[in-house]
Design a protein around this motif. Structure first.
Motif, PDB file in Angstrom:
ATOM      1  N   CYS A  51      57.024  32.257  63.142  1.00 58.10           N
ATOM      2  CA  CYS A  51      56.403  33.122  64.155  1.00 58.10           C
ATOM      3  C   CYS A  51      54.943  32.785  64.414  1.00 58.10           C
ATOM      4  O   CYS A  51      54.320  33.397  65.293  1.00 58.10           O
ATOM      5  CB  CYS A  51      56.503  34.588  63.718  1.00 58.10           C
ATOM      6  SG  CYS A  51      58.192  35.219  63.586  1.00 58.10           S
ATOM      7  N   ILE A 105      42.345  34.039  68.161  1.00 56.37           N
ATOM      8  CA  ILE A 105      43.246  34.664  69.139  1.00 56.37           C
ATOM      9  C   ILE A 105      42.496  34.896  70.445  1.00 56.37           C
ATOM     10  O   ILE A 105      41.285  35.114  70.471  1.00 56.37           O
ATOM     11  CB  ILE A 105      43.809  35.991  68.609  1.00 56.37           C
ATOM     12  CG1 ILE A 105      42.679  36.979  68.319  1.00 56.37           C
ATOM     13  CG2 ILE A 105      44.661  35.761  67.383  1.00 56.37           C
ATOM     14  CD1 ILE A 105      43.153  38.374  68.017  1.00 56.37           C
ATOM     15  N   ASP A 128      46.354  41.096  73.060  1.00 56.37           N
ATOM     16  CA  ASP A 128      47.705  40.846  73.566  1.00 56.37           C
ATOM     17  C   ASP A 128      48.412  39.783  72.731  1.00 56.37           C
ATOM     18  O   ASP A 128      49.625  39.874  72.490  1.00 56.37           O
ATOM     19  CB  ASP A 128      47.651  40.403  75.029  1.00 56.37           C
ATOM     20  CG  ASP A 128      47.221  41.534  75.951  1.00 56.37           C
ATOM     21  OD1 ASP A 128      47.255  42.697  75.493  1.00 56.37           O
ATOM     22  OD2 ASP A 128      46.843  41.260  77.103  1.00 56.37           O
ATOM     23  N   GLN A 129      47.671  38.761  72.327  1.00 50.16           N
ATOM     24  CA  GLN A 129      48.281  37.712  71.514  1.00 50.16           C
ATOM     25  C   GLN A 129      48.704  38.261  70.159  1.00 50.16           C
ATOM     26  O   GLN A 129      49.781  37.936  69.652  1.00 50.16           O
ATOM     27  CB  GLN A 129      47.312  36.550  71.321  1.00 50.16           C
ATOM     28  CG  GLN A 129      47.925  35.375  70.565  1.00 50.16           C
ATOM     29  CD  GLN A 129      46.981  34.184  70.482  1.00 50.16           C
ATOM     30  OE1 GLN A 129      46.000  34.109  71.205  1.00 50.16           O
ATOM     31  NE2 GLN A 129      47.290  33.261  69.588  1.00 50.16           N
ATOM     32  N   ALA A 134      49.540  41.359  69.542  1.00 52.75           N
ATOM     33  CA  ALA A 134      50.706  42.210  69.795  1.00 52.75           C
ATOM     34  C   ALA A 134      51.962  41.367  69.988  1.00 52.75           C
ATOM     35  O   ALA A 134      53.047  41.727  69.514  1.00 52.75           O
ATOM     36  CB  ALA A 134      50.456  43.075  71.025  1.00 52.75           C
ATOM     37  N   HIS A 135      51.821  40.218  70.661  1.00 56.64           N
ATOM     38  CA  HIS A 135      52.962  39.329  70.880  1.00 56.64           C
ATOM     39  C   HIS A 135      53.497  38.818  69.543  1.00 56.64           C
ATOM     40  O   HIS A 135      54.717  38.804  69.318  1.00 56.64           O
ATOM     41  CB  HIS A 135      52.539  38.163  71.774  1.00 56.64           C
ATOM     42  CG  HIS A 135      53.613  37.132  71.949  1.00 56.64           C
ATOM     43  ND1 HIS A 135      54.702  37.322  72.783  1.00 56.64           N
ATOM     44  CD2 HIS A 135      53.765  35.896  71.386  1.00 56.64           C
ATOM     45  CE1 HIS A 135      55.481  36.251  72.718  1.00 56.64           C
ATOM     46  NE2 HIS A 135      54.932  35.372  71.892  1.00 56.64           N
ATOM     47  N   VAL A 136      52.593  38.402  68.652  1.00 57.00           N
ATOM     48  CA  VAL A 136      53.029  37.909  67.344  1.00 57.00           C
ATOM     49  C   VAL A 136      53.671  39.033  66.541  1.00 57.00           C
ATOM     50  O   VAL A 136      54.713  38.839  65.897  1.00 57.00           O
ATOM     51  CB  VAL A 136      51.838  37.298  66.570  1.00 57.00           C
ATOM     52  CG1 VAL A 136      52.253  36.935  65.144  1.00 57.00           C
ATOM     53  CG2 VAL A 136      51.309  36.072  67.292  1.00 57.00           C
ATOM     54  N   ALA A 160      55.265  41.645  67.611  1.00 56.98           N
ATOM     55  CA  ALA A 160      56.602  41.902  68.161  1.00 56.98           C
ATOM     56  C   ALA A 160      57.581  40.809  67.748  1.00 56.98           C
ATOM     57  O   ALA A 160      58.743  41.086  67.413  1.00 56.98           O
ATOM     58  CB  ALA A 160      56.519  42.003  69.685  1.00 56.98           C
ATOM     59  N   ALA A 161      57.107  39.551  67.758  1.00 52.13           N
ATOM     60  CA  ALA A 161      57.970  38.440  67.349  1.00 52.13           C
ATOM     61  C   ALA A 161      58.352  38.560  65.877  1.00 52.13           C
ATOM     62  O   ALA A 161      59.502  38.279  65.491  1.00 52.13           O
ATOM     63  CB  ALA A 161      57.259  37.113  67.604  1.00 52.13           C
TER      64      ALA A 161
END
Length: 717
Positions: free
Chosen positions: A363, A385, A389-390, A392-394, A396-397
């Motif tokens: 991830c 980062i 947002d980045q 949060a993306h990680v 979620a992944a």
């Protein structure tokens, strides 16, 4: 020569020498011979003796057939440390011992007397009467007259220094050839002159491959001229250089070499040679790397451990201060991981952690860091980062990766994760603050339902600080005995008679007044105090119940057990101690447990329940209908009662669906041969409905609220 001793100065006696020169030696004798007229021979002999007397480097002595010394020159006195006055007239073997070869020496002298032939020159290791040990090079020859040997002369030269040099050279040669390190000898221009066997063993190059080459052409280093120039500069200034170099063997294989280069100077202080010592340290480097890896990585997952992670955090902070690049810290905890270990064993738990670690690696980028802090806690450092947002993306992944089923021991397990996120510099500018804030955010993700991620906020931190303060005060409350019990009656539905009391804990907080269980029990459970608090409640309730029975009130006492306390390994001992200390009969104690506790328990839970019932203790399933227990699962346990949750009772008069559930619950209890207790009864209509459908007992304000001094009179009907 005559047998009379020479004078102490070593000067020859003319008459003695003349007498010994009367007859010429026989032609062809292999000896020192004197011939011609007596005067001419005597002059020659005088000149010979004078010459050997004054020879500074050649020790000359003579002996007769019995080995007695007749001549001893000054060099001899100096060499052996024995003056002529002490040597003349004494046997030579008393003055000089041929160490380890005395018999052989005596045999050689005997052969000279018998045959007159001079033996080849020989080196001897001797010890003198003065205690001095040395090496001498000896020439022995006979002095003959008339074909008969009259004296044996010996000329000896001190070769001790030469022998020592030969020994040193031989030893150096053995060291050179047998050293485990490769040795390269070079001339002043760094051209290879010789290499030892270890060099060939380590590098694969034979001497013919390398002799004549220059240092810069040897298969090591990076080939950069500047690299070698730095070596020459240090050697020229300090006569020594050493360091670690990448190197190649003859077959092209790479290895790491430790090289030490030393200048050897001649007697005039000029560089004469250079010596290189080379060791293959590849294995040592591998072991060092392995030890370093073990010290910095988690043994189970191979991820960086806390030490390495914090080091990288410090690097990230240093980079942020220089370049103002933001980074994120993600604190991750697996939800309900304890159940994996409890239900499937620790081997399965370890396999799950390894698989989670593998998924987490997938991830993030290579510049990011993932660490296992211990147990089921992981932390991630997302470098450079672009924004939240980045992060949060990680996050979620990661949640999606963790939630995929994991196959362990031929079964599929499904997990979820709670993640807290802290951003540098928004949420902190040092390691401790960022780690703490990420942990706080993770705690809130768990508190709000798990399987989610949360960013840190000051409001979160305020709540955590408040929780920490409550944690500390709870510990003090237990020590200071600030907890008290109130009791709520349990009444018979038919007669209204009090048949039992339920113990309810309260906390007399010195600042906030009387606190109810929902104000502090969850924190007590999270900080590990729920078991000692529960043990106190059990002891106190049993003591009070025994006092009531001694006063003539035939009532049981009900004590709520938290899931943690019920599943704790010391539960049976705690119950036994409370009953023994109070003297309360086991059948007068009713332990209330939740459906969830029954479902969480492992195979050992059956034994615990059976042991409690075997003692006579009653067991009630509290708040039945709000959990996940099934009829088949309840059949496993020898329970006493089911308690209908107040949420069903409160809506009897207004919600037909809830009203319909109560007869169903009572029917389930009857099928299991259990008594039924309804809690939260507040009106006569509710009580009438329960009586109509066969409920056995009830609790609530209609029958009497909780009090530290309960009334045992029948309730109003």
């Amino acid at each position: 020569m005559s047998d009379s001793p020479q004078d102490t100065t070593g000067s020859p006696d003319r008459q003695r020498l003349s007498a010994e020169a009367d007859s010429p030696a026989a032609p062809g004798d292999d000896a020192l011979a004197v011939d011609g007229p007596g005067g001419e021979a005597l002059d020659w002999l005088y000149r010979f003796v004078a010459a050997i007397e004054l020879a500074p480097a050649v020790a000359v002595h003579s002996m007769d057939e019995s080995g007695v010394i007749h001549y001893w020159n000054q060099a001899c006195a100096h060499l052996f440390g024995i003056p002529a006055r002490d040597a003349l007239g004494r046997p030579f073997r008393e003055l000089v011992s041929h160490i380890g070869h005395q018999t052989e020496f005596d045999a050689i002298i005997a052969d000279i007397w018998q045959g007159g032939a001079a033996p080849p020159p020989r080196d001897w290791y001797v010890e003198t009467a003065s205690g001095r040990c040395l090496w001498v090079h000896s020439n022995h020859f006979a002095v003959r007259r008339g074909g008969v040997t009259r004296q044996v002369f010996c000329m000896e030269i001190d070769i001790t220094a030469r022998k020592q040099l030969e020994t040193d050279l031989a030893q150096a040669a053995r060291v050179f050839e047998n050293a485990h390190e490769a040795i390269i000898m070079m001339d002043a221009e760094y051209r290879v002159q010789a290499v030892n066997r270890a060099f060939t063993t380590i590098t694969g190059f034979e001497p013919g491959d390398i002799v004549g080459s220059t240092l810069a052409s040897l298969p090591w280093g990076d080939g950069d001229a500047g690299f070698y120039q730095s070596i020459w500069s240090q050697v020229d200034g300090q006569d020594h250089w050493e360091g670690e170099l990448p190197a190649r063997r003859k077959d092209g294989a790479s290895y790491t070499a430790w090289v030490a280069l030393t200048t050897i100077r001649d007697t005039y202080g000029e560089p004469a040679n250079h010596m290189v010592m080379l060791s293959d340290i590849s294995e040592r480097k591998r072991v060092e790397e392995q030890v370093r890896h073990q010290a910095e990585h988690d043994a189970l997952t191979g991820l960086p451990n806390r030490t390495l992670f914090l080091d990288r955090m410090h690097h990230a902070l240093a980079t942020w201060r220089r370049q103002h690049d933001s980074f994120a810290v993600l604190f991750l905890d697996l939800d309900r991981f304890k159940e994996v270990n409890d239900n499937n064993g620790h081997q399965a738990g370890d396999a799950v952690l390894r698989e989670v670690a593998t998924r987490l690696r997938g991830c993030v980028r290579r510049v990011d860091t993932i660490s296992r802090l211990g147990g089921d806690e992981f932390v991630m450092l997302l470098a450079d980062i672009g924004g939240v947002d980045q992060a949060a993306h990680v996050a979620a992944a990661v949640m999606a990766a963790v939630s995929r089923p994991i196959e362990v021991a031929r079964q599929q397990l499904t997990l979820s994760a709670s993640i807290g996120v802290a951003i540098c510099p928004t949420d902190g500018g040092d390691v401790d603050t960022l780690m703490h804030h990420a942990d706080v955010a993770m705690y809130h993700a768990k508190a709000q339902g798990r399987s989610s991620f949360r960013f840190f906020s000051p409001e979160m931190n305020a709540r955590v600080v408040e929780r920490g303060e409550l944690d500390k005060r709870l510990r003090q409350a237990l020590e200071r005995q600030e907890f008290v019990l109130e009791y709520q009656p349990e009444l018979d539905v038919g007669s209204g008679r009090v048949i039992g009391m339920e113990a309810l804990i309260r906390w007399r907080h010195p600042d906030r007044g009387l606190l109810l269980p929902h104000d502090f029990l969850q924190v007590a459970e999270e900080c590990g105090l729920i078991v000692p608090i529960g043990e106190w409640v059990l002891r106190e309730a049993c003591t009070q119940a025994r006092a009531w029975r001694d006063a003539g009130h035939e009532a049981t006492v009900a004590v709520n057990l938290s899931d943690v306390q019920f599943l704790h390994g010391r539960l049976l001992d705690t119950v036994d101690d409370a009953l023994a200390q109070s003297g309360l009969a086991p059948h007068c104690l009713d332990l209330e447990i939740t459906e969830g506790a029954l479902m969480q328990g492992d195979a050992g839970l059956d034994g615990t329940v059976a042991a409690l019932r075997g003692r006579g203790v009653q067991l009630t399933v509290d708040r039945f209908g709000t959990g996940v227990a099934s009829l088949s699962s309840l059949r496993r346990f020898p329970l006493s009662k089911l308690k209908i949750d107040r949420s069903f009772v409160s809506d009897i008069e207004h919600d037909p669906d809830d009203a319909a559930l109560i007869p169903a619950i009572i029917a389930v209890a009857r099928s299991l041969r259990l008594r039924v207790v309804a809690e939260g009864v507040e009106t006569a209509e509710q009580l009438r409905f329960l009586r109509q459908h066969g409920c056995d007992e009830y609790q609530g304000f209609y029958g009497g609220g909780a009090s530290s001094r309960p009334d045992f009179k029948p309730a109003a009907r």
